[in-house]
Motif scaffolding. Sequence first.
Motif, short mmCIF file in Angstrom:
data_model
loop_
_atom_site.label_atom_id
_atom_site.label_comp_id
_atom_site.label_asym_id
_atom_site.label_seq_id
_atom_site.Cartn_x
_atom_site.Cartn_y
_atom_site.Cartn_z
N THR A 111 43.07 28.10 44.57
CA THR A 111 44.41 28.14 43.97
C THR A 111 45.55 28.05 44.98
OG1 THR A 111 44.43 30.58 44.00
CG2 THR A 111 43.59 29.51 42.01
N GLU A 112 45.31 28.41 46.24
CA GLU A 112 46.41 28.48 47.20
C GLU A 112 46.48 27.23 48.07
OE1 GLU A 112 48.61 31.26 47.15
OE2 GLU A 112 47.45 31.47 45.31
N HIS A 113 46.59 26.09 47.44
CA HIS A 113 46.90 24.83 48.11
C HIS A 113 48.25 24.36 47.60
CE1 HIS A 113 42.61 24.82 49.17
NE2 HIS A 113 42.90 23.89 50.06
N TYR A 114 49.20 24.21 48.51
CA TYR A 114 50.59 23.98 48.11
C TYR A 114 51.13 22.62 48.55
CZ TYR A 114 50.67 28.85 46.73
OH TYR A 114 50.41 30.06 46.11
N TRP A 115 50.23 21.69 48.84
CA TRP A 115 50.64 20.35 49.21
C TRP A 115 49.76 19.34 48.48
CZ3 TRP A 115 54.87 19.80 52.38
CH2 TRP A 115 55.28 20.95 53.05
N GLY A 116 50.33 18.18 48.19
CA GLY A 116 49.57 17.08 47.62
C GLY A 116 49.60 15.90 48.56
N TYR A 117 48.49 15.17 48.63
CA TYR A 117 48.39 13.99 49.50
C TYR A 117 47.83 12.82 48.70
CZ TYR A 117 49.27 17.25 53.27
OH TYR A 117 49.86 18.19 54.07
N THR A 118 48.45 11.66 48.89
CA THR A 118 48.06 10.47 48.15
C THR A 118 48.01 9.27 49.08
OG1 THR A 118 49.26 11.34 46.23
CG2 THR A 118 48.57 9.05 46.14
N ARG A 119 46.86 8.60 49.08
CA ARG A 119 46.73 7.36 49.84
C ARG A 119 47.56 6.27 49.16
NH1 ARG A 119 42.54 5.00 53.04
NH2 ARG A 119 41.21 6.81 52.65
N GLN A 120 48.30 5.50 49.96
CA GLN A 120 49.14 4.44 49.44
C GLN A 120 48.46 3.07 49.53
OE1 GLN A 120 52.39 5.40 47.98
NE2 GLN A 120 50.90 7.06 48.07
N ARG A 121 48.98 2.11 48.81
CA ARG A 121 48.36 0.79 48.75
C ARG A 121 48.32 0.11 50.12
NH1 ARG A 121 51.63 1.54 44.41
NH2 ARG A 121 50.62 1.54 42.34
N ASP A 122 49.27 0.44 51.00
CA ASP A 122 49.30 -0.18 52.32
C ASP A 122 48.50 0.60 53.35
OD1 ASP A 122 50.85 2.07 52.73
OD2 ASP A 122 52.68 0.99 53.29
N GLY A 123 47.76 1.63 52.90
CA GLY A 123 46.94 2.41 53.80
C GLY A 123 47.60 3.66 54.34
N GLY A 124 48.89 3.87 54.05
CA GLY A 124 49.58 5.08 54.50
C GLY A 124 49.32 6.26 53.58
N THR A 125 50.02 7.36 53.84
CA THR A 125 49.83 8.61 53.08
C THR A 125 51.18 9.19 52.70
OG1 THR A 125 47.76 9.12 54.21
CG2 THR A 125 48.90 10.96 53.17
N ILE A 126 51.28 9.61 51.44
CA ILE A 126 52.45 10.36 50.97
C ILE A 126 52.07 11.84 50.88
CG2 ILE A 126 53.90 10.83 48.94
CD1 ILE A 126 54.86 8.42 50.36
N GLU A 127 52.96 12.70 51.37
CA GLU A 127 52.79 14.16 51.30
C GLU A 127 53.92 14.73 50.44
OE1 GLU A 127 52.25 17.24 54.81
OE2 GLU A 127 54.38 16.79 54.53
N TYR A 128 53.56 15.63 49.52
CA TYR A 128 54.59 16.31 48.74
C TYR A 128 54.21 17.79 48.59
CZ TYR A 128 51.25 15.34 44.96
OH TYR A 128 50.11 15.24 44.21
N ARG A 129 55.23 18.61 48.49
CA ARG A 129 55.04 20.06 48.40
C ARG A 129 55.09 20.51 46.94
NH1 ARG A 129 59.40 24.50 50.52
NH2 ARG A 129 58.33 26.36 49.79
N VAL A 130 54.22 21.48 46.61
CA VAL A 130 54.20 22.10 45.29
C VAL A 130 54.43 23.60 45.47
CG1 VAL A 130 52.85 22.51 43.20
CG2 VAL A 130 52.56 20.36 44.47
#
Length: 239
Positions: free
Chosen positions: A166-185
């Motif tokens: 339950t104590e994970h407060y970030w989300g990570y998503t692989r992008q189409r160009d191979g990069g990564t998006i990070e967002y906080r929850v």
Amino acid sequence: MRTFLTAQWRWLAMLNYAVDSDALFPLTPPGTELDLFRGTAYVSVVGFRFLDTRVLGLPVPLHRNFDEVNLRFYVRRIGEDGAWRRGVVFVREVVPRAAIALIARTLYNEPYIALPMRHELRPPEGRSAGQIEYAWRYRNRWNTITAAIAGAPTPTAEGSFEEFITEHYWGYTRQRDGGTIEYRVEHPRWPVWRATSASLDCDVRAMYGDAFAEALTAPPRSAFVAEGSEVTVFRGRRV
């Protein structure tokens, strides 16, 4: 960080399964690594209610209250402050509204699909047991996630498996160009009920692929339910 979305996440049923790390390495976003609990990788099937959803502070008509069921796993990365950021990566996310799925895929490349969904929520009352169930229809078959609970929820202990999930407060998503998006929850710490029984009735190969068939057709290693809270999701950025 600027707010992207606010909502309530309520009645989260979490079924957790040990999985071979080899199934997750190809899905792990660049710049992150698998986050293990005592040397083991886990995935979770999570069903919950999205309530009073607002995007950029505005309610979207007919899209404020809905169900979601997702399959997720756990990663981490070292942030700019030198501390570990523990986050989640989604394998597949199911919602009942096509517009929600389209926005999430377009803006974040999140693996959303829109399917017919339904739920049955019977919270425990006094000595009476309760049951939380979410269902989604895929390829002419209803799939379900169910957790039975009783009594009162308890706080998650430091270092416990419940805390790990339950104590994970970030989300990570692989992008189409191979990069990564990070967002906080952001949300408060959730007490949980340990499920007295739990099940996933699902065509796993069709829904999630062969890599997850062995793990998700076995009984879950653990299952619990959180009543949930208000949440804030902040705008993502490339890392």
